[in-house]
Design a protein around this motif. Structure first.
Motif, PDB file in Angstrom:
ATOM      1  N   LEU A 119      -6.334  11.259  -2.557  1.00 47.16           N
ATOM      2  CA  LEU A 119      -6.168  10.011  -3.285  1.00 47.16           C
ATOM      3  C   LEU A 119      -6.576   8.796  -2.465  1.00 47.16           C
ATOM      4  O   LEU A 119      -7.574   8.159  -2.755  1.00 47.16           O
ATOM      5  CB  LEU A 119      -4.730   9.816  -3.797  1.00 47.16           C
ATOM      6  CG  LEU A 119      -4.551   8.606  -4.706  1.00 47.16           C
ATOM      7  CD1 LEU A 119      -5.041   8.924  -6.118  1.00 47.16           C
ATOM      8  CD2 LEU A 119      -3.103   8.173  -4.791  1.00 47.16           C
ATOM      9  N   PHE A 138       3.560   7.830 -13.034  1.00 47.76           N
ATOM     10  CA  PHE A 138       3.589   6.400 -12.707  1.00 47.76           C
ATOM     11  C   PHE A 138       3.353   5.500 -13.923  1.00 47.76           C
ATOM     12  O   PHE A 138       3.017   4.339 -13.767  1.00 47.76           O
ATOM     13  CB  PHE A 138       2.532   6.107 -11.617  1.00 47.76           C
ATOM     14  CG  PHE A 138       2.874   6.728 -10.294  1.00 47.76           C
ATOM     15  CD1 PHE A 138       3.690   6.056  -9.388  1.00 47.76           C
ATOM     16  CD2 PHE A 138       2.414   7.990  -9.953  1.00 47.76           C
ATOM     17  CE1 PHE A 138       4.020   6.623  -8.168  1.00 47.76           C
ATOM     18  CE2 PHE A 138       2.745   8.571  -8.740  1.00 47.76           C
ATOM     19  CZ  PHE A 138       3.549   7.876  -7.843  1.00 47.76           C
ATOM     20  N   LEU A 185      11.463   9.440  -6.028  1.00 48.86           N
ATOM     21  CA  LEU A 185      10.231   9.685  -6.774  1.00 48.86           C
ATOM     22  C   LEU A 185       9.528  10.959  -6.299  1.00 48.86           C
ATOM     23  O   LEU A 185       8.998  11.736  -7.078  1.00 48.86           O
ATOM     24  CB  LEU A 185       9.334   8.480  -6.553  1.00 48.86           C
ATOM     25  CG  LEU A 185       8.271   8.225  -7.573  1.00 48.86           C
ATOM     26  CD1 LEU A 185       8.290   6.747  -7.932  1.00 48.86           C
ATOM     27  CD2 LEU A 185       6.921   8.598  -7.060  1.00 48.86           C
ATOM     28  N   LEU A 264       1.953   7.858   0.718  1.00 46.70           N
ATOM     29  CA  LEU A 264       2.682   7.447  -0.486  1.00 46.70           C
ATOM     30  C   LEU A 264       3.992   6.748  -0.093  1.00 46.70           C
ATOM     31  O   LEU A 264       4.371   5.729  -0.678  1.00 46.70           O
ATOM     32  CB  LEU A 264       2.962   8.656  -1.384  1.00 46.70           C
ATOM     33  CG  LEU A 264       3.561   8.312  -2.747  1.00 46.70           C
ATOM     34  CD1 LEU A 264       2.590   7.467  -3.577  1.00 46.70           C
ATOM     35  CD2 LEU A 264       3.922   9.564  -3.533  1.00 46.70           C
ATOM     36  N   GLY A 268       4.780   2.908  -0.939  1.00 46.23           N
ATOM     37  CA  GLY A 268       5.886   2.561  -1.826  1.00 46.23           C
ATOM     38  C   GLY A 268       7.028   1.846  -1.133  1.00 46.23           C
ATOM     39  O   GLY A 268       7.904   1.290  -1.797  1.00 46.23           O
ATOM     40  N   THR A 272       7.107  -2.951  -1.100  1.00 45.08           N
ATOM     41  CA  THR A 272       8.194  -3.456  -1.936  1.00 45.08           C
ATOM     42  C   THR A 272       9.211  -4.213  -1.082  1.00 45.08           C
ATOM     43  O   THR A 272       9.750  -5.241  -1.504  1.00 45.08           O
ATOM     44  CB  THR A 272       8.864  -2.273  -2.672  1.00 45.08           C
ATOM     45  OG1 THR A 272       7.843  -1.366  -3.051  1.00 45.08           O
ATOM     46  CG2 THR A 272       9.594  -2.724  -3.898  1.00 45.08           C
ATOM     47  N   VAL A 314       0.501  -6.578  -0.121  1.00 47.59           N
ATOM     48  CA  VAL A 314      -0.633  -5.878   0.494  1.00 47.59           C
ATOM     49  C   VAL A 314      -1.669  -6.943   0.810  1.00 47.59           C
ATOM     50  O   VAL A 314      -2.349  -7.473  -0.062  1.00 47.59           O
ATOM     51  CB  VAL A 314      -1.189  -4.774  -0.420  1.00 47.59           C
ATOM     52  CG1 VAL A 314      -2.468  -4.182   0.162  1.00 47.59           C
ATOM     53  CG2 VAL A 314      -0.143  -3.673  -0.576  1.00 47.59           C
ATOM     54  N   ARG A 319     -12.791  -1.176   3.321  1.00 50.95           N
ATOM     55  CA  ARG A 319     -13.804  -0.307   2.707  1.00 50.95           C
ATOM     56  C   ARG A 319     -14.955  -0.172   3.705  1.00 50.95           C
ATOM     57  O   ARG A 319     -15.105  -1.007   4.597  1.00 50.95           O
ATOM     58  CB  ARG A 319     -14.364  -0.913   1.413  1.00 50.95           C
ATOM     59  CG  ARG A 319     -13.365  -1.088   0.273  1.00 50.95           C
ATOM     60  CD  ARG A 319     -12.906   0.240  -0.327  1.00 50.95           C
ATOM     61  NE  ARG A 319     -12.152   0.026  -1.563  1.00 50.95           N
ATOM     62  CZ  ARG A 319     -10.839  -0.207  -1.634  1.00 50.95           C
ATOM     63  NH1 ARG A 319     -10.117  -0.264  -0.523  1.00 50.95           N
ATOM     64  NH2 ARG A 319     -10.247  -0.379  -2.794  1.00 50.95           N
ATOM     65  N   TRP A 342      -6.787  -9.479  -0.285  1.00 52.71           N
ATOM     66  CA  TRP A 342      -6.371  -9.597  -1.690  1.00 52.71           C
ATOM     67  C   TRP A 342      -5.700 -10.933  -1.991  1.00 52.71           C
ATOM     68  O   TRP A 342      -5.963 -11.562  -3.023  1.00 52.71           O
ATOM     69  CB  TRP A 342      -5.420  -8.449  -2.047  1.00 52.71           C
ATOM     70  CG  TRP A 342      -6.004  -7.090  -1.842  1.00 52.71           C
ATOM     71  CD1 TRP A 342      -5.685  -6.198  -0.850  1.00 52.71           C
ATOM     72  CD2 TRP A 342      -7.027  -6.456  -2.625  1.00 52.71           C
ATOM     73  NE1 TRP A 342      -6.444  -5.056  -0.978  1.00 52.71           N
ATOM     74  CE2 TRP A 342      -7.265  -5.173  -2.053  1.00 52.71           C
ATOM     75  CE3 TRP A 342      -7.748  -6.828  -3.755  1.00 52.71           C
ATOM     76  CZ2 TRP A 342      -8.198  -4.282  -2.577  1.00 52.71           C
ATOM     77  CZ3 TRP A 342      -8.680  -5.936  -4.271  1.00 52.71           C
ATOM     78  CH2 TRP A 342      -8.895  -4.688  -3.693  1.00 52.71           C
ATOM     79  N   GLY A 369      -3.210  -8.980  -6.694  1.00 55.05           N
ATOM     80  CA  GLY A 369      -2.076  -8.549  -5.862  1.00 55.05           C
ATOM     81  C   GLY A 369      -1.832  -7.047  -5.927  1.00 55.05           C
ATOM     82  O   GLY A 369      -1.258  -6.461  -5.004  1.00 55.05           O
ATOM     83  N   GLY A 371      -4.456  -5.054  -6.293  1.00 52.62           N
ATOM     84  CA  GLY A 371      -5.784  -4.513  -6.060  1.00 52.62           C
ATOM     85  C   GLY A 371      -6.598  -4.551  -7.345  1.00 52.62           C
ATOM     86  O   GLY A 371      -6.262  -5.263  -8.297  1.00 52.62           O
ATOM     87  N   ARG A 376      -6.695   0.666  -7.746  1.00 49.70           N
ATOM     88  CA  ARG A 376      -5.634  -0.300  -8.087  1.00 49.70           C
ATOM     89  C   ARG A 376      -4.279   0.401  -7.976  1.00 49.70           C
ATOM     90  O   ARG A 376      -4.160   1.593  -8.283  1.00 49.70           O
ATOM     91  CB  ARG A 376      -5.851  -0.829  -9.509  1.00 49.70           C
ATOM     92  CG  ARG A 376      -4.873  -1.913  -9.909  1.00 49.70           C
ATOM     93  CD  ARG A 376      -5.369  -2.630 -11.165  1.00 49.70           C
ATOM     94  NE  ARG A 376      -4.524  -3.759 -11.494  1.00 49.70           N
ATOM     95  CZ  ARG A 376      -3.674  -3.789 -12.525  1.00 49.70           C
ATOM     96  NH1 ARG A 376      -3.569  -2.742 -13.340  1.00 49.70           N
ATOM     97  NH2 ARG A 376      -2.933  -4.857 -12.736  1.00 49.70           N
ATOM     98  N   ALA A 383       7.084  -0.462  -8.836  1.00 45.22           N
ATOM     99  CA  ALA A 383       7.386  -1.656  -8.024  1.00 45.22           C
ATOM    100  C   ALA A 383       7.974  -2.766  -8.889  1.00 45.22           C
ATOM    101  O   ALA A 383       8.940  -3.430  -8.490  1.00 45.22           O
ATOM    102  CB  ALA A 383       6.119  -2.140  -7.329  1.00 45.22           C
TER     103      ALA A 383
END
Ligand code: HEM
Length: 428
Positions: A119, A138, A185, A264, A268, A272, A314, A319, A342, A369, A371, A376, A383
């Motif tokens: 991912l 999600f 989660l 992940l 997460g 937050t 974030v 990239r 961002w 915010g 992405g 994204r 969140a």
């Protein structure tokens, strides 16, 4: 760079890249001829330098104006992308601007042996396969399914705080709940969620390489044991599902799953935590806003969304260019590194003329915010629920809170944007 940043740099993928030949980057003549001081600042801009944090918005505003795709020599060379349209363009063109590990991402999570994180470090079809598999966990209804647990935990934490009359809200509230939610989660049993939270906090707080190494090993063993114990089992949680499903035609290895879990949890948790800190700072600094939201809790979703726009947790991710292209007139070649800021896009004067202002009731329009494009934020609905519920519970129990006179918040910037401490008091 702090240890914390090193450990969590997994989200930024912006270190240890081969230095592009400056003479070949096509910008040297422009750089040397420009008299705007923003060009000089851009040349040495390092998003991981803590000294940037206090003035980051002014710095990025100057780049947007003078050199929107600015070349910095930091971290082996990178282009700092600052305007909304350019950020969205890069994010939407994964065939040109890659998130893949193979083309230069850095591996920091302990003992992952250089494997690619499904991912996060994939592009195009491989990425889409994982994304399709994860999406059902999600959706807005799936996120709403976590609300009762989040509210119960938030209520417990706030009930513990309320009689004290004072707290540093960063460790005592903001950092307490997100690791428990991400553990839930993932599908960890409730009694084991505090262990994950303690490991995550221990890793972030480690003050030496040896301490980080030791806790990193423990963290790895804890997650690997969970991954292995789920092989061949059925269950409706994220971890059991990714362990046992053929995604893109095969089962993922333990190491791939481990790195996926690390990322992940990072994605997460810190996000937050820091977004909540920014929200509470805003409320503490603006008593009229706080009173308005306390009187009308229905405004809390707007409060959350405006905070994600205004102080995007974030801050900057990376990239790598994989085919020749150009951006804002700047020629780019395979191997060039891009830093996507961002939060800068969210204050781009073209899209948000008064973007520096924190304002409820802004006309709804897309911001960056969360992405953009294929990567994204997958967890944005979780969140939103999490931040809304924690704010509801906190403000219901502690509607008035104040910072010390003359308090100057120490802001952080790097991969993540947050606040170091929020020492507040309230009447009991
Ligand atoms: C306020 C909190 C959050 C903010 C501001 C935020 C922001 C972002 C941003 C900007 C990206 C895109 C990064 C890039 O394209 O380089 C992203 C990706 C991601 N986020 Fe979030 N995030 C938040 C919370 C969460 C939570 C709670 C979760 C999980 C429960 C999560 C999971 C992810 C994942 C899995 C990705 C990678 C998606 C992909 O590569 O396809 N995020 N997030």
């Amino acid at each position: 760079m702090t240890l914390r940043a090193q450990r969590w740099i997994t989200l930024v993928r912006m270190e240890a890249f081969p230095c592009p030949e400056l003479g070949e980057c096509g910008l040297l003549s422009d750089v040397s001829q420009s008299s705007d001081p923003a060009w000089d600042r851009a040349r040495t801009f390092d998003h991981l330098d803590p000294a940037q944090a206090a003035t980051i918005h002014e710095t990025l505003a100057a780049f947007r104006k003078a050199c929107p795709v600015a070349h910095s020599e930091a971290h082996g060379g990178m282009y700092v992308v600052t305007r909304f349209d350019d950020l969205r363009h890069v994010a939407r063109h994964g065939d040109t601007f890659s998130s893949a590990a193979e083309v230069g991402a850095v591996v920091v999570a302990p003992e992952t042996g250089g494997v690619i994180a499904p991912l996060f470090e994939q592009d195009l079809e491989e990425h889409a396969g994982w994304r399709r598999h994860l999406q059902p966990f999600f959706t807005p209804p799936a996120a709403a399914g976590h609300e009762d647990y989040i509210r119960r935990v938030a209520r417990e934490v706030v009930a513990g705080l309320a009689p004290r009359g004072q707290a540093d809200l960063v460790p005592d509230l903001c950092a307490k709940i997100p690791p428990l939610v991400i553990a839930s989660l993932l599908g960890l049993p409730e009694e084991q969620r505090p262990t994950l939270a303690a490991l995550v906090h221990g890793l972030a707080a480690a003050d030496s390489a040896a301490a980080a190494e030791a806790i990193g090993r423990e963290y790895t063993e804890f997650l690997l044991a969970h991954i292995r114990s789920r092989r061949g089992k059925t269950g409706s949680d994220v971890l059991t599902s990714v362990v046992n499903s053929e995604i893109n035609g095969r089962l993922a290895s333990d190491h791939e799953l481990l790195k996926f879990a690390f990322l992940l949890i990072a994605a997460g948790n810190l996000t937050t935590t820091d977004q909540l800190a920014s929200i509470l700072l805003e409320l503490a600094q603006d008593p009229a806003l706080r009173r308005r939201v306390v009187a009308e809790p229905g405004l809390i979703p707007q409060l959350v969304e405006e905070s994600v726009r205004h102080e995007s947790a974030v801050a900057a991710t990376g990239r790598t260019v994989v085919r020749e292209t150009e951006l804002a007139g700047v020629p780019l070649r395979p191997g060039d590194r891009m830093l996507l800021t961002w939060g800068s896009g969210n204050r781009d004067e073209e899209h948000f003329p008064d973007g520096d202002e924190f304002r409820l009731g802004r006309p709804r329009r897309p911001h960056l915010g969360w992405g953009a494009g294929a990567h994204r934020c997958l967890g944005l609905h979780v969140a939103r629920v999490e931040l809304r519920v924690i704010c509801e519970e906190f403000l219901a129990a502690i509607p008035e809170f104040t910072l010390p006179d003359g308090f100057v918040p120490e802001r952080t910037y790097g991969v993540i944007r947050g606040v170091k401490a929020l020492p507040v008091t309230w009447p009991v």
